[in-house]
Design a protein around this motif. Structure first.
Motif, short mmCIF file in Angstrom:
data_model
loop_
_atom_site.label_atom_id
_atom_site.label_comp_id
_atom_site.label_asym_id
_atom_site.label_seq_id
_atom_site.Cartn_x
_atom_site.Cartn_y
_atom_site.Cartn_z
N PHE A 77 1.12 -1.17 -0.04
CA PHE A 77 0.03 -0.09 -0.15
C PHE A 77 0.70 1.43 -0.03
O PHE A 77 1.80 1.29 0.83
N ASP A 116 -2.23 3.92 -4.86
CA ASP A 116 -3.44 3.18 -4.51
C ASP A 116 -4.54 4.10 -4.62
O ASP A 116 -4.83 4.88 -3.80
N THR A 165 -6.23 4.34 3.84
CA THR A 165 -5.99 3.01 4.22
C THR A 165 -7.20 2.44 5.26
O THR A 165 -7.46 3.28 5.77
N THR A 194 3.79 1.82 6.03
CA THR A 194 4.40 0.67 5.37
C THR A 194 5.86 1.12 5.19
O THR A 194 6.29 1.90 4.20
N GLN A 242 2.77 6.80 7.80
CA GLN A 242 1.33 7.14 7.75
C GLN A 242 1.35 8.12 8.99
O GLN A 242 1.75 8.03 10.04
#
Length: 193
Positions: free
Chosen positions: A147, A152, A159, A166, A182
């Motif tokens: 991801f 994406d 997410t 990630t 994140q």
């Protein structure tokens, strides 16, 4: 209760004054026990692939002849300078060096011939699964998807795991898969309090 006179290797890590009991070193026994204990870790070592030539034994015999070493398989390689010159000549001939972890196994010309006639595969067991016929109910995804909110677009880069980053920590895959830190969506709310 543990016997206070008993000392194991863990004790010696912290106190170097302790002496370990003497054990007779048996080379064959050590080699077989090491192969039994660590067979799964061998593929992790970075190594170059090597496909032995068909005339490997003859080429080693020519090298031995040029170094004035008897060519029979039972000839022991005890002189360190002679071993070094022989190994360097073999490395130049075959473009394949003997790793440090295997130097102790080569004691004779026969061992040297056996080493240079053994193929070395650089594929991991995971990569080897591509060539295996798997059952229909088993599927292994070789090139997995990671991801990243920029690539994406299915849920507009959002997410399902808002606190999970990630991170790509391996040097091999750092260029292939971009990492992503994140942001914590509740951090601003917590900072107001």
């Amino acid at each position: 209760m543990r016997d206070p006179s008993f000392r194991d290797s863990r004790d010696c890590r912290f106190n170097r004054n302790l002496a370990l009991p003497y054990f007779k070193y048996d080379r064959e026994e050590a080699r077989s026990s090491r192969e039994c204990r660590y067979p799964a870790f061998r593929f992790l070592r970075p190594q170059k692939a090597y496909e032995p030539p068909e005339d490997a034994a003859e080429r080693i015999e020519r090298i031995c002849e040029s170094q004035t070493i008897p060519q029979n398989d039972g000839t022991k390689l005890e002189d360190p300078v002679l071993r070094f010159k022989l190994f360097v000549a073999c490395e130049g001939e075959f473009k394949h060096s003997i790793p440090n972890s295997l130097l102790y196994t080569i004691e004779s010309i026969g061992d040297l011939k056996r080493f240079y006639s053994t193929p070395v595969s650089s594929t991991t067991p995971y990569e080897a699964l591509r060539k295996v016929d798997l059952p229909k109910n088993l599927h292994i995804q070789q090139d997995y998807h990671r991801f990243h909110p920029d690539t994406d677009t299915m849920f507009n880069g959002k997410t399902a795991f808002p606190k999970s980053s990630t991170l790509v920590t391996g040097l091999k895959y750092r260029k292939k898969y971009p990492g992503h830190m994140q942001e914590n969506p509740w951090l601003n709310e917590q900072m107001k309090i």
